[in-house]
Write a protein that holds these residues in place. Structure first.
Motif, short mmCIF file in Angstrom:
data_model
loop_
_atom_site.label_atom_id
_atom_site.label_comp_id
_atom_site.label_asym_id
_atom_site.label_seq_id
_atom_site.Cartn_x
_atom_site.Cartn_y
_atom_site.Cartn_z
N ASP A 1 0.83 -1.21 0.00
CA ASP A 1 0.00 0.00 0.00
C ASP A 1 0.87 1.25 0.00
O ASP A 1 2.00 1.24 0.48
CB ASP A 1 -0.92 0.02 1.23
N ILE A 2 0.30 2.33 -0.51
CA ILE A 2 1.02 3.61 -0.55
C ILE A 2 0.60 4.47 0.63
O ILE A 2 -0.59 4.70 0.88
CB ILE A 2 0.74 4.37 -1.87
N TYR A 3 1.60 4.93 1.37
CA TYR A 3 1.40 5.84 2.51
C TYR A 3 1.79 7.25 2.09
O TYR A 3 2.83 7.46 1.47
CB TYR A 3 2.28 5.39 3.68
N ILE A 4 0.93 8.21 2.42
CA ILE A 4 1.24 9.62 2.14
C ILE A 4 1.09 10.41 3.43
O ILE A 4 0.08 10.30 4.13
CB ILE A 4 0.30 10.19 1.06
N SER A 5 2.10 11.20 3.75
CA SER A 5 2.02 12.13 4.87
C SER A 5 1.74 13.52 4.30
O SER A 5 2.39 13.95 3.34
CB SER A 5 3.35 12.15 5.64
N ALA A 6 0.75 14.22 4.89
CA ALA A 6 0.37 15.53 4.35
C ALA A 6 0.00 16.49 5.46
O ALA A 6 -0.42 16.09 6.56
CB ALA A 6 -0.80 15.38 3.38
N ASP A 7 0.16 17.77 5.17
CA ASP A 7 -0.31 18.84 6.06
C ASP A 7 -1.76 19.17 5.73
O ASP A 7 -2.27 18.79 4.66
CB ASP A 7 0.56 20.08 5.91
N ASP A 8 -2.42 19.93 6.61
CA ASP A 8 -3.82 20.25 6.38
C ASP A 8 -4.01 21.60 5.68
O ASP A 8 -5.13 22.12 5.63
CB ASP A 8 -4.61 20.22 7.69
N ASP A 9 -2.93 22.15 5.12
CA ASP A 9 -3.05 23.40 4.38
C ASP A 9 -2.60 23.23 2.93
O ASP A 9 -2.06 24.15 2.33
CB ASP A 9 -2.27 24.53 5.06
N ILE A 10 -2.80 22.03 2.39
CA ILE A 10 -2.46 21.79 0.99
C ILE A 10 -3.69 21.29 0.24
O ILE A 10 -4.64 20.78 0.84
CB ILE A 10 -1.31 20.78 0.82
N VAL A 11 -3.66 21.46 -1.08
CA VAL A 11 -4.67 20.88 -1.96
C VAL A 11 -3.94 19.89 -2.87
O VAL A 11 -3.00 20.28 -3.57
CB VAL A 11 -5.38 21.96 -2.80
N VAL A 12 -4.35 18.64 -2.83
CA VAL A 12 -3.67 17.59 -3.58
C VAL A 12 -4.32 17.42 -4.95
O VAL A 12 -5.56 17.32 -5.05
CB VAL A 12 -3.71 16.25 -2.82
N ASP A 13 -3.51 17.40 -5.99
CA ASP A 13 -4.01 17.08 -7.33
C ASP A 13 -4.00 15.55 -7.44
O ASP A 13 -3.00 14.94 -7.80
CB ASP A 13 -3.10 17.69 -8.40
N ILE A 14 -5.12 14.94 -7.10
CA ILE A 14 -5.13 13.49 -6.93
C ILE A 14 -4.94 12.73 -8.23
O ILE A 14 -4.40 11.62 -8.22
CB ILE A 14 -6.43 13.04 -6.22
N ILE A 15 -5.36 13.30 -9.36
CA ILE A 15 -5.15 12.59 -10.62
C ILE A 15 -3.66 12.56 -10.98
O ILE A 15 -3.12 11.54 -11.40
CB ILE A 15 -5.99 13.22 -11.76
N LYS A 16 -2.96 13.67 -10.76
CA LYS A 16 -1.52 13.71 -11.02
C LYS A 16 -0.76 12.86 -10.00
O LYS A 16 0.23 12.22 -10.34
CB LYS A 16 -1.01 15.15 -10.99
N LEU A 17 -1.25 12.83 -8.78
CA LEU A 17 -0.63 12.01 -7.75
C LEU A 17 -0.73 10.53 -8.10
O LEU A 17 0.26 9.79 -8.05
CB LEU A 17 -1.29 12.27 -6.40
N GLN A 18 -1.93 10.10 -8.49
CA GLN A 18 -2.13 8.69 -8.84
C GLN A 18 -1.25 8.29 -10.02
O GLN A 18 -0.66 7.21 -10.03
CB GLN A 18 -3.62 8.45 -9.13
N ARG A 19 -1.13 9.16 -11.00
CA ARG A 19 -0.32 8.85 -12.18
C ARG A 19 1.17 8.87 -11.85
O ARG A 19 1.95 8.11 -12.43
CB ARG A 19 -0.66 9.82 -13.31
#
Length: 341
Positions: free
Chosen positions: A176-194
């Motif tokens: 599985d893929i683990y991602i650590s993130a802050d709560d003041d970001i907007v994730v481009d999920i399509i670009k992330l998945q690719r």
């Protein structure tokens, strides 16, 4: 009355002295062992002393997320075990419910995208105030909170990150893929998945033994420690004595596999923590693990937008800013996207 010889008297005196010392030392040891140390970093805003040889906190999880989320009715492919699974662990303060709701209503609303399950979890501590009831109520509605019995302040952000890491390695699959993130970001999920797909292919092409670490917000090279103690990022020479850090990912967002995460966590058990979680985990621990700089990677496309803690914005302005960044991402989503949150 029996008279002792001089040599016998000396011997008796020595024996008495030894016995007294043994009793004293035993009392001292018992006294030390009776005072238990907390497994967590202090809730105080100043950095307390940390055992440099061991970092084995015992995490007591008060609230845990629901991994199923009952998405099968809306997203039929959600439980397909052949699909990849991406889990985002967002560091959040208990008081930051408005930030969590902004994320839930935008990029975290996606549950399935182009063959990958996508799930977000908010990691928070246990504050010394009256927000506990509110958190339980929030959890009953959303089922996406991981709360541990430890500090919730920024200075102890590494402890909060470790809590998420411990839970992830205990409950998720190694691939599985683990991602650590802050709560003041907007994730481009399509670009992330690719990007995850791309680096899976890169791993295979280069025969890398593990999945790399993807820096989703930025890769820092040759970064110097802040030695001015008024700085938010101050690190003393006692904490870290070298003139520069190893290359590391900015903590706003980075991704790797659970397999790599578990190895970093194991290295961390014998490494003194820094309150700069990104430097410590993706720089120092990574370097000690032996994962080379070539496996600290970035995408050709921006994977997230950092909103700088919503500085100078009220709640309404913050929501507007998040939606402005989310709208073009939403419009780019393909038909292979499903929402169930």
């Amino acid at each position: 009355m029996v008279k002792l010889k001089k040599t016998d008297a000396i011997l008796l005196a020595v024996i008495c002295l030894v016995v007294v010392n043994i009793v004293y030392v035993q009392k001292y040891i018992n006294g030390k062992s009776g005072s238990k140390t907390t497994p967590f970093v202090s809730r105080q805003t100043t950095t307390p002393l940390v055992n440099e040889q061991e970092n084995k906190p015992g995490y007591n999880f008060i609230v845990q997320p629901n991994l199923t989320r009952n998405c099968e009715t809306k997203c039929p492919n959600y439980q397909d075990q052949s699909h990849c699974r991406i889990f985002v662990f967002i560091k959040s303060a208990c008081s930051g419910v408005h930030k969590r709701n902004m994320i839930r209503s935008t990029w975290a609303s996606v549950s399935y995208i182009e063959g990958c399950v996508f799930m977000t979890t908010f990691v928070m501590g246990n504050p010394l105030n009256d927000t506990k009831a509110a958190v339980k109520q929030e959890m009953s509605v959303h089922s996406d909170i991981l709360q541990y019995d430890g500090p919730d302040d920024y200075r102890n952000i590494t402890t909060k990150t470790l809590a998420g890491m411990h839970w992830a390695t205990a409950n998720l699959k190694s691939e599985d893929i683990y991602i650590s993130a802050d709560d003041d970001i907007v994730v481009d999920i399509i670009k992330l998945q690719r990007a995850i797909q791309q680096f899976n292919e890169t791993r295979a092409a280069n025969s890398w033994p593990e999945f790399p670490i993807i820096c989703g917000l930025g890769l820092m090279k040759g970064f110097l420690p802040h030695r001015i103690n008024k700085s938010k990022w101050f690190i003393s020479t006692d904490e870290y004595r070298w003139p520069s850090y190893p290359n590391f990912c900015l903590g706003g967002m980075y991704a790797t596999s659970i397999s790599v995460l578990s190895q970093l966590l194991e290295i961390g058990r014998s490494t003194r923590p820094l309150h700069l979680d990104d430097v410590w985990i993706t720089g120092i621990l990574r370097s000690k693990l032996g994962l080379p700089d070539t496996m600290l990677v970035t995408s050709d496309h921006s994977l997230s937008v950092h909103l700088d803690g919503f500085s100078g914005m009220n709640a309404e302005q913050s929501l507007t800013k998040v939606r402005q960044n989310w709208t073009p991402i939403f419009n780019s989503l393909t038909n292979e996207t499903c929402f169930c949150n």
